[in-house]
Design a protein around this motif. Structure first.
Motif, mmCIF file in Angstrom:
data_model
loop_
_atom_site.group_PDB
_atom_site.id
_atom_site.type_symbol
_atom_site.label_atom_id
_atom_site.label_comp_id
_atom_site.label_asym_id
_atom_site.label_seq_id
_atom_site.Cartn_x
_atom_site.Cartn_y
_atom_site.Cartn_z
ATOM 1 N N ARG A 39 0.933 -1.148 -0.113
ATOM 2 C CA ARG A 39 0.015 0.247 0.018
ATOM 3 C C ARG A 39 0.895 1.132 -0.211
ATOM 4 O O ARG A 39 1.579 1.365 0.888
ATOM 5 C CB ARG A 39 -0.970 0.001 1.185
ATOM 6 C CG ARG A 39 -1.635 1.265 1.592
ATOM 7 C CD ARG A 39 -2.783 1.218 0.616
ATOM 8 N NE ARG A 39 -3.546 2.487 1.133
ATOM 9 C CZ ARG A 39 -4.647 2.704 0.527
ATOM 10 N NH1 ARG A 39 -5.296 2.083 -0.309
ATOM 11 N NH2 ARG A 39 -5.200 4.074 0.962
ATOM 12 N N LEU A 40 0.611 2.134 -0.893
ATOM 13 C CA LEU A 40 1.360 3.309 -1.048
ATOM 14 C C LEU A 40 1.314 4.528 0.339
ATOM 15 O O LEU A 40 0.329 4.243 0.759
ATOM 16 C CB LEU A 40 1.122 4.115 -2.138
ATOM 17 C CG LEU A 40 1.497 3.438 -3.596
ATOM 18 C CD1 LEU A 40 0.989 4.396 -4.644
ATOM 19 C CD2 LEU A 40 2.862 3.193 -3.869
ATOM 20 N N LEU A 81 13.754 1.428 -1.538
ATOM 21 C CA LEU A 81 12.386 1.150 -1.630
ATOM 22 C C LEU A 81 11.847 2.689 -1.608
ATOM 23 O O LEU A 81 12.071 3.290 -0.686
ATOM 24 C CB LEU A 81 11.738 0.176 -0.769
ATOM 25 C CG LEU A 81 12.446 -1.314 -0.998
ATOM 26 C CD1 LEU A 81 11.967 -2.120 0.318
ATOM 27 C CD2 LEU A 81 11.752 -1.814 -2.151
ATOM 28 N N PRO A 82 10.415 2.823 -2.234
ATOM 29 C CA PRO A 82 9.672 3.978 -2.076
ATOM 30 C C PRO A 82 8.875 3.877 -0.723
ATOM 31 O O PRO A 82 8.920 2.827 0.046
ATOM 32 C CB PRO A 82 8.661 4.034 -3.280
ATOM 33 C CG PRO A 82 8.553 2.453 -3.649
ATOM 34 C CD PRO A 82 9.921 1.752 -3.352
ATOM 35 N N SER A 83 8.210 5.117 -0.471
ATOM 36 C CA SER A 83 7.529 4.999 0.800
ATOM 37 C C SER A 83 6.254 4.146 0.712
ATOM 38 O O SER A 83 5.160 4.385 0.120
ATOM 39 C CB SER A 83 7.040 6.641 1.072
ATOM 40 O OG SER A 83 6.356 6.722 2.081
ATOM 41 N N VAL A 84 6.253 2.984 1.392
ATOM 42 C CA VAL A 84 5.005 2.152 1.187
ATOM 43 C C VAL A 84 4.953 1.265 2.407
ATOM 44 O O VAL A 84 5.972 1.034 3.054
ATOM 45 C CB VAL A 84 5.307 0.893 0.080
ATOM 46 C CG1 VAL A 84 5.201 1.700 -1.199
ATOM 47 C CG2 VAL A 84 6.690 0.117 0.042
ATOM 48 N N ASP A 85 3.609 0.662 2.661
ATOM 49 C CA ASP A 85 3.570 -0.174 3.645
ATOM 50 C C ASP A 85 3.635 -1.539 2.956
ATOM 51 O O ASP A 85 2.897 -1.849 2.320
ATOM 52 C CB ASP A 85 2.406 0.133 4.660
ATOM 53 C CG ASP A 85 2.246 1.177 5.470
ATOM 54 O OD1 ASP A 85 3.534 1.976 5.657
ATOM 55 O OD2 ASP A 85 1.251 1.837 5.644
ATOM 56 N N LYS A 111 12.853 -5.618 -6.045
ATOM 57 C CA LYS A 111 12.987 -4.958 -7.259
ATOM 58 C C LYS A 111 11.846 -4.847 -8.022
ATOM 59 O O LYS A 111 11.360 -3.601 -8.452
ATOM 60 C CB LYS A 111 14.087 -5.896 -8.099
ATOM 61 C CG LYS A 111 15.553 -5.787 -7.497
ATOM 62 C CD LYS A 111 16.352 -6.459 -8.362
ATOM 63 C CE LYS A 111 16.558 -5.952 -9.872
ATOM 64 N NZ LYS A 111 17.615 -6.698 -10.711
ATOM 65 N N ARG A 112 10.737 -5.997 -8.142
ATOM 66 C CA ARG A 112 9.659 -5.647 -8.773
ATOM 67 C C ARG A 112 8.745 -4.556 -7.960
ATOM 68 O O ARG A 112 8.062 -4.078 -8.558
ATOM 69 C CB ARG A 112 8.849 -7.191 -8.845
ATOM 70 C CG ARG A 112 9.559 -8.065 -9.697
ATOM 71 C CD ARG A 112 8.537 -9.092 -10.279
ATOM 72 N NE ARG A 112 8.426 -10.134 -8.836
ATOM 73 C CZ ARG A 112 8.962 -11.072 -8.335
ATOM 74 N NH1 ARG A 112 10.213 -11.475 -8.867
ATOM 75 N NH2 ARG A 112 8.589 -11.826 -7.240
ATOM 76 N N LEU A 113 8.784 -4.813 -6.693
ATOM 77 C CA LEU A 113 7.903 -3.817 -5.749
ATOM 78 C C LEU A 113 8.635 -2.237 -6.234
ATOM 79 O O LEU A 113 7.512 -1.496 -6.309
ATOM 80 C CB LEU A 113 7.958 -4.123 -4.118
ATOM 81 C CG LEU A 113 7.317 -3.339 -3.468
ATOM 82 C CD1 LEU A 113 7.112 -4.177 -2.050
ATOM 83 C CD2 LEU A 113 7.903 -2.041 -3.092
ATOM 84 N N GLN A 114 9.718 -2.273 -6.167
ATOM 85 C CA GLN A 114 10.291 -0.931 -6.529
ATOM 86 C C GLN A 114 9.833 -0.350 -7.746
ATOM 87 O O GLN A 114 9.477 0.734 -7.969
ATOM 88 C CB GLN A 114 11.685 -0.887 -6.372
ATOM 89 C CG GLN A 114 12.415 0.367 -6.603
ATOM 90 C CD GLN A 114 14.128 0.126 -6.608
ATOM 91 O OE1 GLN A 114 14.434 -0.579 -6.172
ATOM 92 N NE2 GLN A 114 14.609 1.318 -6.349
ATOM 93 N N ALA A 117 5.965 0.138 -7.778
ATOM 94 C CA ALA A 117 5.472 1.429 -7.172
ATOM 95 C C ALA A 117 6.009 2.455 -7.763
ATOM 96 O O ALA A 117 5.215 3.507 -7.763
ATOM 97 C CB ALA A 117 6.012 1.329 -5.909
ATOM 98 N N GLN A 118 7.017 2.431 -8.342
ATOM 99 C CA GLN A 118 7.407 3.896 -9.019
ATOM 100 C C GLN A 118 6.573 4.222 -10.170
ATOM 101 O O GLN A 118 6.297 5.305 -10.491
ATOM 102 C CB GLN A 118 8.910 3.565 -9.497
ATOM 103 C CG GLN A 118 9.821 3.513 -8.478
ATOM 104 C CD GLN A 118 9.815 5.056 -7.497
ATOM 105 O OE1 GLN A 118 9.507 6.251 -7.947
ATOM 106 N NE2 GLN A 118 10.660 4.698 -6.371
#
Length: 130
Positions: A39-40, A81-85, A111-114, A117-118
């Motif tokens: 979740r962002l 990593l970005p700002s995510v929960d 890596k996939r999450l990053q 999310a971006q």
């Protein structure tokens, strides 16, 4: 040198934090024996929660090993990593995966999450509630 600890501010601590991610996950990232719901967030740093049930991972030593490896992996990648929960769920069979394979799986998931999310941050959708 970047901070490499894992303080309380990097953890999902209460049921409300977990339910916020479960109810409105923006991303699902799958790996062998695990899945991450994402979740962002606007906190400026990633936060991690772990769900490892006895039903899926019988022995406490296996549950603890999985949690330790996930925390370590996130701790080392937190600056990328970005700002995510993030809530990482263990699935059946994760106890049979050796540590090196688990590290590779987690690295690929981050890596996939990053990347995903971006892409979501760059092109927000109107139906997503924040």
């Amino acid at each position: 040198m970047p901070q490499q600890g894992f303080p309380r501010q990097l953890r999902l601590l209460n049921a409300g934090d977990f339910s916020h991610v479960f109810e409105q996950a923006d991303l699902k990232v799958h790996g062998k024996g695990m899945m991450a719901l994402v979740r962002l967030s606007t906190r400026g740093h990633p936060r991690l929660g772990l769900v490892v049930s006895k039903k899926n991972v019988k022995r406490a030593v296996d549950r603890n090993r999985f949690k330790r490896l996930v925390r370590e992996s996130l701790r080392l990648r937190q600056d990328h990593l970005p700002s995510v929960d993030i809530v990482v769920l263990a699935r059946r069979g994760v106890q049979d995966i050796d540590n090196d394979t688990l590290h590779r799986q987690l690295h690929g998931m981050w890596k996939r999450l990053q990347r995903d999310a971006q892409a979501m941050i760059a092109a927000p959708t109107p139906e997503r509630n924040t």
